[in-house]
Design a protein around this motif. Structure first.
Motif, PDB file in Angstrom:
ATOM      1  N   GLU A 350     -21.986 -13.422   9.051  1.00 56.07           N
ATOM      2  CA  GLU A 350     -21.298 -12.907   7.977  1.00 56.07           C
ATOM      3  C   GLU A 350     -21.975 -12.317   6.732  1.00 56.07           C
ATOM      4  O   GLU A 350     -21.355 -11.515   5.989  1.00 56.07           O
ATOM      5  N   TYR A 353     -22.020  -8.585   6.554  1.00 58.51           N
ATOM      6  CA  TYR A 353     -20.852  -7.941   6.661  1.00 58.51           C
ATOM      7  C   TYR A 353     -20.135  -8.153   5.159  1.00 58.51           C
ATOM      8  O   TYR A 353     -20.315  -9.072   4.472  1.00 58.51           O
ATOM      9  N   THR A 354     -19.455  -7.028   4.851  1.00 58.37           N
ATOM     10  CA  THR A 354     -18.381  -7.165   3.619  1.00 58.37           C
ATOM     11  C   THR A 354     -17.243  -7.479   4.068  1.00 58.37           C
ATOM     12  O   THR A 354     -16.903  -7.250   5.322  1.00 58.37           O
ATOM     13  N   ASP A 355     -16.112  -7.865   3.329  1.00 62.48           N
ATOM     14  CA  ASP A 355     -14.702  -8.089   3.848  1.00 62.48           C
ATOM     15  C   ASP A 355     -14.170  -6.841   4.316  1.00 62.48           C
ATOM     16  O   ASP A 355     -14.401  -5.667   3.735  1.00 62.48           O
ATOM     17  N   PHE A 357     -14.223  -9.172   7.803  1.00 62.89           N
ATOM     18  CA  PHE A 357     -15.103  -9.593   8.907  1.00 62.89           C
ATOM     19  C   PHE A 357     -14.492  -8.859  10.111  1.00 62.89           C
ATOM     20  O   PHE A 357     -13.291  -8.914  10.370  1.00 62.89           O
ATOM     21  N   ALA A 362     -19.625  -9.812  16.002  1.00 62.58           N
ATOM     22  CA  ALA A 362     -20.200  -9.395  14.624  1.00 62.58           C
ATOM     23  C   ALA A 362     -22.040  -9.054  15.034  1.00 62.58           C
ATOM     24  O   ALA A 362     -22.591  -8.199  14.496  1.00 62.58           O
ATOM     25  N   ARG A 382     -17.376   0.647  12.224  1.00 61.02           N
ATOM     26  CA  ARG A 382     -17.797  -0.334  11.160  1.00 61.02           C
ATOM     27  C   ARG A 382     -18.400   0.040   9.935  1.00 61.02           C
ATOM     28  O   ARG A 382     -19.036  -0.860   9.075  1.00 61.02           O
ATOM     29  N   GLN A 385     -17.914  -1.768   6.687  1.00 61.91           N
ATOM     30  CA  GLN A 385     -17.832  -3.138   6.690  1.00 61.91           C
ATOM     31  C   GLN A 385     -19.358  -3.743   6.537  1.00 61.91           C
ATOM     32  O   GLN A 385     -19.350  -4.722   6.130  1.00 61.91           O
TER      33      GLN A 385
END
Length: 568
Positions: A350, A353-355, A357, A362, A382, A385
């Motif tokens: 996580e 990534y930014t929101d 997810f 991932a 993506r 994200q």
């Protein structure tokens, strides 16, 4: 939208502005350009989001230190809001994307109001502002505001962004020292009323005619702070950047601008087998050496640059999404689902990534008997994200870029690998109005990949309003370029001659092009020597034709008969 100076300092742009709401804040920096301190980073907020506009230079009449002058105005009661009343000053951003981003997010009218508040030199000179023209004629303008290549481009064409006019890279002239020690001139043709594509110009000719030597001189002129007399670009080119790609083990282009004191080190980019080792206490810049590590590292870093640019410049009208472009171009030559880079075992997925997810994996973990490799996919879907900063911090750049199909990494041929390097590096580095120099792109590409490379290059150049110059021996490449963009180098008794083919090369006959460029119609070929020996051995051309039987084709029958009659 306010533009303010509050006396706050910063070491980079893209920080959070200290003002409430939307606006642009100019931030102090003590960068010195030959005695002039005009450089300001910027902090900008638009619709609540921080926008990285880059830096700007501000030149004030009769002042060498703009920062000190503005600070003095603040001490005497100025509220810091631009325009500065009754002040004669001009500004130039470090990149033309400064106003492209503002225009894309706020519209051309608001972007123009900001340019007027900052007294943008490009806009005011285009309008005939006499006070601005007077400042443009001062030493401080050339020494400071036009020191960087990106700023030169912003001054030449920035007004067109604000007035919604198209920007085109114009025809270029370049004077160079040729192989005979004389001064020759190359006239690059990028503009034409013909519908044929003029984005790519080609230098072609036998070895020793000076094609690569010319590219080196072009790079030297571009990267040198001072110009040599009688050589260099005939007039100031409206380019923002020079990008060089050369994978020959014998080339010697500069690898970077590390030896020069510049802010805009992206104005020149090099990709090849040469690079710098990591700096240490005894070697502050790092030693230049040759290694296969550098193409892999360059590709991984360029992939993250694509991601970063897509996030930074997404508001620009017509922005060509870089990650999506890489995918589309490479999938013409490589069967893959997505590209990825290798990352360290930490941190948790996580963190990259930014929101929101992603629902898809991932990260991808590939297990082997004694090893675990961890990859983060970089598919075009993506782009917003992913965190480029976190990926860069934890990326194993020396591993390069991996390509996955059905959840597994795939092996590439050497030609596919070089093709991937070329594509990713060009897309990652390219700016609007760049000139791409490619030295012998055919070195590791088979003819099909050569054609795909040219097709790729045309697509990318069109998306970024850029041009390319190729030095090559490939007639396959020449067939993709109009004759007035083909510059044939020929050594003669009178010196070097640079000429265009007298016939149309675009879609032309490869043999005809080869014969004209290399004169191979007058060179005896090995198979012709074999035919002549066999005619003499068997006694006649007919006897040779009979002996070959079904192994002969119509063209060879004609040639054997002609050689037998002494007419070849």
């Amino acid at each position: 939208m306010q533009v303010v100076y509050l006396g706050r300092g910063a070491r980079e742009s893209g920080v959070v502005p200290s003002i409430d709401g939307d606006g642009i804040e100019l931030l102090d920096n003590n960068w010195n350009d030959y005695g002039y301190e005009t450089f300001f980073h910027t902090a900008c907020r638009v619709n609540g989001d921080v926008v990285n506009l880059g830096a700007i230079r501000l030149l004030i009449d009769d002042q060498a230190n703009s920062r000190a002058y503005l600070a003095g105005l603040r001490e005497n009661g100025w509220d810091g809001i631009f325009p500065v009343l009754d002040g004669n000053y001009i500004s130039v951003p470090s990149e033309i994307t400064f106003y492209e981003q503002l225009s894309g997010q706020l519209g051309a009218d608001v972007a123009t109001q900001i340019a007027e508040a900052l007294r943008d030199a490009s806009l005011l000179v285009a309008r005939g502002d006499e006070r601005a023209e007077a400042l443009v004629a001062t030493p401080g303008f050339d020494k400071s505001l036009q020191r960087e290549r990106g700023a030169v481009k912003a001054f030449v064409d920035g007004w067109k962004i604000l007035e919604n006019q198209n920007i085109a890279v114009l025809d270029l002239g370049f004077r160079f020292n040729d192989v005979f020690g004389d001064i020759s001139t190359l006239k690059l043709k990028f503009q034409s009323e013909s519908p044929l594509p003029h984005d790519i110009n080609v230098l072609i000719g036998p070895n020793g005619s000076g094609k690569s030597q010319l590219l080196h001189q072009m790079v030297k002129d571009w990267t040198s702070p001072t110009r040599e007399e009688n050589v260099g670009f005939v007039s100031k080119p409206n380019l923002s950047q020079l990008v060089v790609l050369s994978y020959s083990p014998f080339e010697n282009f500069p690898v970077d601008l590390a030896s020069r004191s510049v802010q805009d080190d992206g104005a020149y980019r090099y990709f090849g087998f040469r690079g710098r080792s990591k700096p240490n206490d005894s070697d502050k810049l790092g030693t230049i050496r040759i290694s296969q590590e550098f193409p892999r590292r360059n590709a991984a870093e360029a992939m993250i640059s694509c991601l970063r640019d897509d996030q930074r410049f997404r508001a620009i009208r017509g922005w060509a999404q870089k990650v999506k472009t890489v995918e589309a171009v490479l999938q013409t030559a490589i069967d893959f689902d997505f590209a990825a880079v290798q990352i360290s075992p930490e941190p948790a997925p996580e963190a990259f990534y930014t929101d929101p997810f992603p629902d898809a994996p991932a990260v991808i973990e590939i297990h082997s008997a004694d090893d675990l490799k961890r990859y983060i996919p970089i598919p075009s879907g993506r782009g917003r994200q992913l965190s480029p900063q976190t990926i860069s911090e934890h990326m194993y750049a020396d591993a390069g870029v991996a390509f996955f199909r059905d959840g597994q990494p795939i092996e590439l041929s050497s030609g596919q690998r070089l093709f991937a390097y070329l594509v990713i590096n060009i897309v990652g580095a390219i700016r609007r109005n760049s000139l791409i120099l490619v030295d012998e792109p055919e070195l590791f590409l088979h003819p099909t990949l050569e054609i795909q490379f040219i097709e790729m290059l045309k697509k990318i150049l069109a998306q970024f309003n850029s041009k390319a110059l190729l030095a090559t021996h490939s007639v396959v490449t020449v067939r993709e370029v109009p004759a007035d963009c083909v510059h044939v180098f020929e050594r003669t008794d009178d010196g070097l001659v640079v000429k265009h083919p007298p016939f149309q090369t675009f879609g032309g006959d490869v043999q005809r092009i080869s014969s004209y460029v290399f004169g191979d119609s007058a060179v005896s070929k090995p198979f012709e020597a074999w035919i002549q020996a066999k005619i003499e051995e068997l006694g006649s051309g007919d006897a040779l034709i009979a002996a070959l039987g079904k192994e002969i084709n119509e063209e060879l029958i004609i040639q054997i008969k002609a050689m037998d009659r002494g007419q070849w």
